[in-house]
Enzyme design. Structure first.
Site, mmCIF file in Angstrom:
data_model
loop_
_atom_site.group_PDB
_atom_site.id
_atom_site.type_symbol
_atom_site.label_atom_id
_atom_site.label_comp_id
_atom_site.label_asym_id
_atom_site.label_seq_id
_atom_site.Cartn_x
_atom_site.Cartn_y
_atom_site.Cartn_z
ATOM 1 N N GLU A 47 0.822 -1.210 0.000
ATOM 2 C CA GLU A 47 0.000 0.000 0.000
ATOM 3 C C GLU A 47 0.857 1.262 0.000
ATOM 4 O OE1 GLU A 47 -3.037 0.351 -0.592
ATOM 5 O OE2 GLU A 47 -3.747 -1.713 -0.435
ATOM 6 N N TYR A 128 -6.382 6.518 4.293
ATOM 7 C CA TYR A 128 -6.581 5.450 3.313
ATOM 8 C C TYR A 128 -5.769 4.207 3.665
ATOM 9 C CZ TYR A 128 -5.724 2.465 -0.604
ATOM 10 O OH TYR A 128 -5.598 1.338 -1.366
ATOM 11 N N ASP A 146 -9.677 4.627 -2.760
ATOM 12 C CA ASP A 146 -8.573 5.149 -3.556
ATOM 13 C C ASP A 146 -9.136 5.726 -4.853
ATOM 14 O OD1 ASP A 146 -9.195 2.979 -5.155
ATOM 15 O OD2 ASP A 146 -7.176 2.117 -5.141
#
Length: 340
Positions: A47, A128, A146
């Site tokens: 990520e 996020y 996203d």
């Protein structure tokens, strides 16, 4: 109007998860649908790497990192310079500095926390990333949004507000359709849908599992969403990089930890116009997040006092690809070497 209403969250999640069970992308940091949850370290690392970077670009870096540092403890013990060198070319170098800081914080506490709130307290982890790690690695219900998810949801509900002002509305709508169970699979399904079917241009609506409930498709113009404000031209900056060569070696310096390309090996440089720096070799251009840089490359004469002043180190030109130069300075070096 769509055949069905997009306001039926259970129907939406069921359709999407059914599609994901068949069409999930195989990625090195993922667990297949129905498999045990993946290693939090691999989820977190992917990520961080995927922020503003494509999957195709990330995969080789991810594989290199996990071979070299297979656990968060191994990464925590790594030398910062080695990590920065391994990151070279991936861009957004503050991520690499935060990577080390986060790995050390996680190792010191004995592992990753499993809630969004605790994850957000770690260096370099924002809203996020915390949601993604909590959902994908720990099975927590979290709202993961996203760019791909924003596009899917904007079309699903035909959101008229342009980005970035639409972000709170898109988060709320994503929350409304995120299921209590399998929220990690749901998040990854939304990402896959946006990456492979609900693409920015020419979306494949006939292949979409949500076509029957998509308001934008019912309107006949899915690509119109998400709406965006006109782009503002990026400012242009100029600078100079010095190619100082001596006995088949070139002078490199390590940039300050804070600031542009912090901690990276580089050619001596100044991100401002410099007159009479040396023999002009040409100019390279690189686009950063907030500006475009035109970097003049000049050959400067070797000077021992200059070496001491710059606090540099000599690097074999034949091994320059091992120095871990960021893309900007890799371009400058290639230009200088072609002008030999």
């Amino acid at each position: 109007m769509p055949v069905e209403s997009p306001d039926n969250p259970n129907r939406i999640s069921a359709m999407l998860l059914g599609w994901y069970d068949v069409h999930a992308r195989t990625l090195p940091w993922r667990a297949a649908p129905g498999a045990p949850l993946p290693d939090p370290y691999r989820v977190w690392l992917s990520e961080i790497m995927l922020q503003q970077t494509t999957v195709a670009a990330v995969i080789p870096y991810f594989e290199t990192f996990t071979r070299r540092w297979p656990t968060v403890e191994a990464l925590a013990d790594a030398d910062m310079a080695e990590v920065m060198s391994a990151w070279a070319g991936l861009g957004y170098y503050a991520r690499a500095r935060n990577l080390i800081a986060c790995a050390r914080a996680v190792a010191s506490r004995g592992g990753f926390p499993d809630t969004e709130a605790e994850l957000r307290n770690l260096p370099g982890i924002g809203t996020y990333t915390a949601a993604a790690v909590a959902a994908i690695a720990f099975g927590r219900r979290a709202v993961v949004v996203d760019g791909n998810v924003e596009r899917v949801v904007a079309r699903l509900f035909a959101v008229e507000t342009p980005l970035p002002a639409a972000k709170p509305e898109l988060y709320r709508l994503t929350d409304s359709i995120t299921p209590e169970g399998r929220s990690g699979d749901f998040a990854q399904a939304m990402m896959d849908l946006g990456a492979t079917v609900c693409t920015p241009r020419n979306p494949s609506c006939l292949m979409c599992p949500l076509s029957a409930v998509c308001t934008a498709r019912a309107e006949g113009d899915s690509a119109r969403y998400p709406k965006r404000l006109p782009k503002v031209a990026k400012p242009v900056r100029r600078g100079v990089a010095l190619w100082i060569e001596h006995q088949d070696k070139v002078l490199l310096v390590r940039r300050p930890e804070k600031g542009l390309l912090g901690g990276m090996m580089a050619l001596p440089s100044a991100f401002e116009a410099v007159d009479n720096a040396g023999e002009p070799l040409g100019t390279v251009t690189h686009v950063f997040t907030h500006f475009t840089l035109h970097l003049s490359v000049v050959r400067a004469a070797f000077d021992e006092s200059c070496l001491l002043q710059l606090d540099g180190q000599w690097w074999d030109i034949a091994r320059l690809d091992e120095a871990g130069l960021p893309t900007l300075f890799a371009k400058a070096a290639r230009l200088a070497m072609t002008e030999e």
